[in-house]
Design a protein around this motif. Structure first.
Motif, PDB file in Angstrom:
ATOM      1  N   LEU A 233      15.636 -23.519   7.311  1.00 37.05           N
ATOM      2  CA  LEU A 233      15.799 -22.210   7.958  1.00 37.05           C
ATOM      3  C   LEU A 233      15.826 -22.354   9.476  1.00 37.05           C
ATOM      4  O   LEU A 233      16.532 -21.616  10.170  1.00 37.05           O
ATOM      5  N   GLU A 234      15.068 -23.328   9.987  1.00 33.83           N
ATOM      6  CA  GLU A 234      15.076 -23.596  11.426  1.00 33.83           C
ATOM      7  C   GLU A 234      16.473 -24.044  11.868  1.00 33.83           C
ATOM      8  O   GLU A 234      16.953 -23.658  12.933  1.00 33.83           O
ATOM      9  N   GLY A 235      17.132 -24.839  11.017  1.00 33.11           N
ATOM     10  CA  GLY A 235      18.495 -25.248  11.311  1.00 33.11           C
ATOM     11  C   GLY A 235      19.456 -24.075  11.326  1.00 33.11           C
ATOM     12  O   GLY A 235      20.345 -23.985  12.188  1.00 33.11           O
ATOM     13  N   LEU A 236      19.280 -23.139  10.393  1.00 38.81           N
ATOM     14  CA  LEU A 236      20.120 -21.938  10.354  1.00 38.81           C
ATOM     15  C   LEU A 236      19.895 -21.084  11.597  1.00 38.81           C
ATOM     16  O   LEU A 236      20.855 -20.543  12.171  1.00 38.81           O
ATOM     17  N   ARG A 237      18.636 -20.976  12.012  1.00 34.82           N
ATOM     18  CA  ARG A 237      18.333 -20.187  13.223  1.00 34.82           C
ATOM     19  C   ARG A 237      18.939 -20.845  14.461  1.00 34.82           C
ATOM     20  O   ARG A 237      19.387 -20.154  15.385  1.00 34.82           O
ATOM     21  N   TYR A 238      18.956 -22.165  14.469  1.00 33.00           N
ATOM     22  CA  TYR A 238      19.558 -22.885  15.595  1.00 33.00           C
ATOM     23  C   TYR A 238      21.054 -22.582  15.688  1.00 33.00           C
ATOM     24  O   TYR A 238      21.588 -22.325  16.769  1.00 33.00           O
ATOM     25  N   ILE A 239      21.742 -22.595  14.539  1.00 33.75           N
ATOM     26  CA  ILE A 239      23.172 -22.265  14.522  1.00 33.75           C
ATOM     27  C   ILE A 239      23.390 -20.849  15.041  1.00 33.75           C
ATOM     28  O   ILE A 239      24.275 -20.596  15.871  1.00 33.75           O
ATOM     29  N   LYS A 240      22.559 -19.911  14.566  1.00 28.55           N
ATOM     30  CA  LYS A 240      22.710 -18.514  14.969  1.00 28.55           C
ATOM     31  C   LYS A 240      22.423 -18.320  16.455  1.00 28.55           C
ATOM     32  O   LYS A 240      23.005 -17.438  17.102  1.00 28.55           O
ATOM     33  N   SER A 241      21.545 -19.147  17.019  1.00 28.18           N
ATOM     34  CA  SER A 241      21.147 -18.974  18.424  1.00 28.18           C
ATOM     35  C   SER A 241      22.198 -19.469  19.411  1.00 28.18           C
ATOM     36  O   SER A 241      22.129 -19.157  20.589  1.00 28.18           O
ATOM     37  N   VAL A 242      23.159 -20.268  18.917  1.00 32.55           N
ATOM     38  CA  VAL A 242      24.211 -20.795  19.805  1.00 32.55           C
ATOM     39  C   VAL A 242      25.520 -20.112  19.412  1.00 32.55           C
ATOM     40  O   VAL A 242      26.099 -20.431  18.375  1.00 32.55           O
ATOM     41  N   PRO A 243      26.003 -19.152  20.203  1.00 33.12           N
ATOM     42  CA  PRO A 243      27.186 -18.364  19.809  1.00 33.12           C
ATOM     43  C   PRO A 243      28.382 -19.212  19.405  1.00 33.12           C
ATOM     44  O   PRO A 243      29.073 -18.903  18.431  1.00 33.12           O
ATOM     45  N   LYS A 244      28.639 -20.308  20.134  1.00 36.66           N
ATOM     46  CA  LYS A 244      29.802 -21.141  19.813  1.00 36.66           C
ATOM     47  C   LYS A 244      29.677 -21.738  18.418  1.00 36.66           C
ATOM     48  O   LYS A 244      30.648 -21.772  17.651  1.00 36.66           O
ATOM     49  N   PHE A 245      28.477 -22.207  18.058  1.00 38.45           N
ATOM     50  CA  PHE A 245      28.280 -22.794  16.741  1.00 38.45           C
ATOM     51  C   PHE A 245      28.482 -21.752  15.642  1.00 38.45           C
ATOM     52  O   PHE A 245      29.099 -22.028  14.607  1.00 38.45           O
ATOM     53  N   LEU A 246      27.949 -20.557  15.865  1.00 40.09           N
ATOM     54  CA  LEU A 246      28.111 -19.487  14.870  1.00 40.09           C
ATOM     55  C   LEU A 246      29.593 -19.158  14.689  1.00 40.09           C
ATOM     56  O   LEU A 246      30.070 -18.959  13.566  1.00 40.09           O
ATOM     57  N   GLU A 247      30.331 -19.095  15.790  1.00 42.15           N
ATOM     58  CA  GLU A 247      31.770 -18.819  15.714  1.00 42.15           C
ATOM     59  C   GLU A 247      32.494 -19.919  14.933  1.00 42.15           C
ATOM     60  O   GLU A 247      33.366 -19.633  14.101  1.00 42.15           O
ATOM     61  N   LEU A 248      32.134 -21.174  15.186  1.00 40.00           N
ATOM     62  CA  LEU A 248      32.772 -22.284  14.485  1.00 40.00           C
ATOM     63  C   LEU A 248      32.490 -22.219  12.986  1.00 40.00           C
ATOM     64  O   LEU A 248      33.376 -22.513  12.168  1.00 40.00           O
ATOM     65  N   PHE A 249      31.285 -21.831  12.607  1.00 35.83           N
ATOM     66  CA  PHE A 249      30.953 -21.725  11.185  1.00 35.83           C
ATOM     67  C   PHE A 249      31.734 -20.585  10.528  1.00 35.83           C
ATOM     68  O   PHE A 249      32.211 -20.718   9.392  1.00 35.83           O
ATOM     69  N   ILE A 250      31.857 -19.451  11.219  1.00 32.15           N
ATOM     70  CA  ILE A 250      32.623 -18.334  10.656  1.00 32.15           C
ATOM     71  C   ILE A 250      34.078 -18.754  10.450  1.00 32.15           C
ATOM     72  O   ILE A 250      34.685 -18.496   9.396  1.00 32.15           O
ATOM     73  N   LEU A 251      34.651 -19.414  11.451  1.00 29.35           N
ATOM     74  CA  LEU A 251      36.022 -19.893  11.325  1.00 29.35           C
ATOM     75  C   LEU A 251      36.151 -20.914  10.204  1.00 29.35           C
ATOM     76  O   LEU A 251      37.135 -20.909   9.457  1.00 29.35           O
ATOM     77  N   SER A 252      35.165 -21.791  10.069  1.00 27.29           N
ATOM     78  CA  SER A 252      35.208 -22.813   9.027  1.00 27.29           C
ATOM     79  C   SER A 252      35.245 -22.184   7.639  1.00 27.29           C
ATOM     80  O   SER A 252      36.009 -22.619   6.769  1.00 27.29           O
ATOM     81  N   VAL A 253      34.419 -21.157   7.419  1.00 28.55           N
ATOM     82  CA  VAL A 253      34.393 -20.490   6.116  1.00 28.55           C
ATOM     83  C   VAL A 253      35.736 -19.810   5.836  1.00 28.55           C
ATOM     84  O   VAL A 253      36.277 -19.915   4.727  1.00 28.55           O
ATOM     85  N   ALA A 254      36.287 -19.127   6.838  1.00 26.49           N
ATOM     86  CA  ALA A 254      37.569 -18.442   6.650  1.00 26.49           C
ATOM     87  C   ALA A 254      38.683 -19.433   6.325  1.00 26.49           C
ATOM     88  O   ALA A 254      39.504 -19.206   5.429  1.00 26.49           O
ATOM     89  N   ILE A 255      38.713 -20.553   7.051  1.00 32.39           N
ATOM     90  CA  ILE A 255      39.759 -21.559   6.844  1.00 32.39           C
ATOM     91  C   ILE A 255      39.607 -22.222   5.481  1.00 32.39           C
ATOM     92  O   ILE A 255      40.589 -22.432   4.754  1.00 32.39           O
ATOM     93  N   ALA A 256      38.361 -22.554   5.115  1.00 32.42           N
ATOM     94  CA  ALA A 256      38.129 -23.225   3.842  1.00 32.42           C
ATOM     95  C   ALA A 256      38.468 -22.320   2.656  1.00 32.42           C
ATOM     96  O   ALA A 256      39.139 -22.738   1.711  1.00 32.42           O
TER      97      ALA A 256
END
Length: 400
Positions: free
Chosen positions: A207-230
């Protein structure tokens, strides 16, 4: 110059070991698929056996990501490889003793899937710890190229191996192929990296890793794009058997052609990325991949000619590779090393689960609208998400 990273001895050895192992793995998966058909003559069982090898990667790989961040990465990787050798040797021995019925094969495939789930995150994580920082994008891109090549070559060699040495001989070849990766891990230099504190449960640190992703806007954006592309880009590629048989009536030869075109698209995109070292160029590649992917997916839906479908599928594979591999390179370059194992394992989960999830949704929708309209809808949705995220992001040139 492309592939300059190969002048680095550490990375070259690591890639060579992984290449041998990848070829063996694809050969064995072909043999397992053939054996499951021989044992049951049931396509349902063939699908179940395939699923058993992938589900652990989806559900438990992030838990192993926590362990990667806690442990010495070389020792963790070697331990994983030894476990994989043990599991594969068990499959070989069970087959040699004549005890491998379909239920035993299913149990073995679950174990193989668990071993792969443990090793997949560390394989991606170690690229950053082995490759020179200036050539990280090249290293990740070259990994993608080799993976796509072995995905095409491995099954072909698997068919030859089954004919020449039988299923058991193919199992033996794969078991021995892990020794190449094991040797490379014993001799390469791995750059020291920070580890997370061992306090807290595995779930807490995940969960700490998930919070880290959420705390960095660029990382969160990359994950959203990754899910859409996949889900809505690569998910359409999972439906190629249905397009080949149901839309273009081209049979198995047509499917083989479409799969080869998809593989070629991935390789071409990987080669393009392999010459990239500048961040600005990487962002352009990501933006182009995200921006054009949906158009190629929609084009597949309106394609009435097989040659146009080939062009569409080449574009889907190339654009999705540009985007996904480029984003992985951008993610790896800026990650806090203490979170690398967890974030990379979550990234791997999205890239594996996304296409399967997308294919299941799109396949169900196809019963209502038909496959061509599903591709159009998927392409439009993918474009809306990708362009919307890029427009709002300061990381991409479309942002304000």
């Amino acid at each position: 110059m492309a592939f300059e990273v190969l002048t680095d001895r550490n990375y070259a050895l690591y890639l060579a070991g992984n290449t041998v192992s990848w070829i063996g793995t694809w050969m064995q998966r072909t043999a397992i698929g053939w054996l499951s058909w021989e044992l049951t003559e049931s396509s349902s069982w063939v699908g179940i056996i395939v699923l058993a090898q992938y589900l652990p990667l989806v559900f438990i790989a992030p838990l192993f990501g926590v362990l990667i961040d806690r442990m010495d990465r070389r020792r963790y990787a070697i331990a994983c490889l030894l476990v994989q050798i043990l599991f594969n040797a068990g499959l070989l021995i069970t087959y040699a003793l004549g005890l491998l019925n379909i239920h035993a094969l299913l149990a073995c495939c679950v174990l193989l899937g668990i071993g792969n789930a443990a090793y997949q995150p560390i394989r991606l994580t170690l690229i950053h710890d082995i490759a020179p920082k200036d050539f990280l994008t090249q290293a990740i891109s070259l990994n993608a190229v080799i993976f796509n090549v072995t995905r095409m070559v491995g099954p072909a060699l698997g068919g030859i191996s089954i004919s020449a040495f039988g299923v058991g001989g193919t199992f033996l070849i794969n078991t021995l192929s892990f020794l190449g990766t094991l040797f490379s891990l014993l001799v390469v230099h791995i750059h020291p990296s920070a580890r997370s504190a061992k306090g807290g449960s595995v779930l807490f640190q995940l969960l700490e890793g998930l919070r880290y992703i959420k705390s960095v806007p660029k990382f969160l954006e990359l994950f959203i794009l990754s899910v859409a592309i996949a889900a809505f880009g690569r998910g359409v590629l999972e439906l190629l058997p249905a397009f080949a048989g149901g839309v273009f009536d081209s049979g198995s030869s047509g499917l083989a052609t479409l799969m080869a075109v998809a593989g070629a698209g991935g390789i071409v995109a990987g080669v393009l990325l392999s010459g990239t070292t500048r961040r600005s160029t990487l962002v352009i590649f990501i933006s182009v991949g995200c921006g054009l992917l949906g158009l190629f997916v929609a084009l597949l839906g309106i394609s009435s000619l097989f040659v146009l479908a080939m062009l569409s599928i080449f574009g889907i594979a190339a654009m999705s590779t540009l985007a996904s591999i480029g984003m992985q390179a951008a993610l790896q370059a800026d990650l806090d090393s203490k979170f690398r194992g967890r974030v990379v394992s979550l990234w791997g989960m999205t890239t594996v689960a996304g296409p399967a999830l997308g294919a299941s949704i799109l396949g169900a929708l196809a019963h209502v609208t038909g496959l061509p309209m599903v591709a159009v809808i998927s392409g439009v949705f993918c474009s809306v998400v990708c362009i919307g995220v890029m427009w709002r992001s300061r990381y991409f040139p479309l942002g304000s």
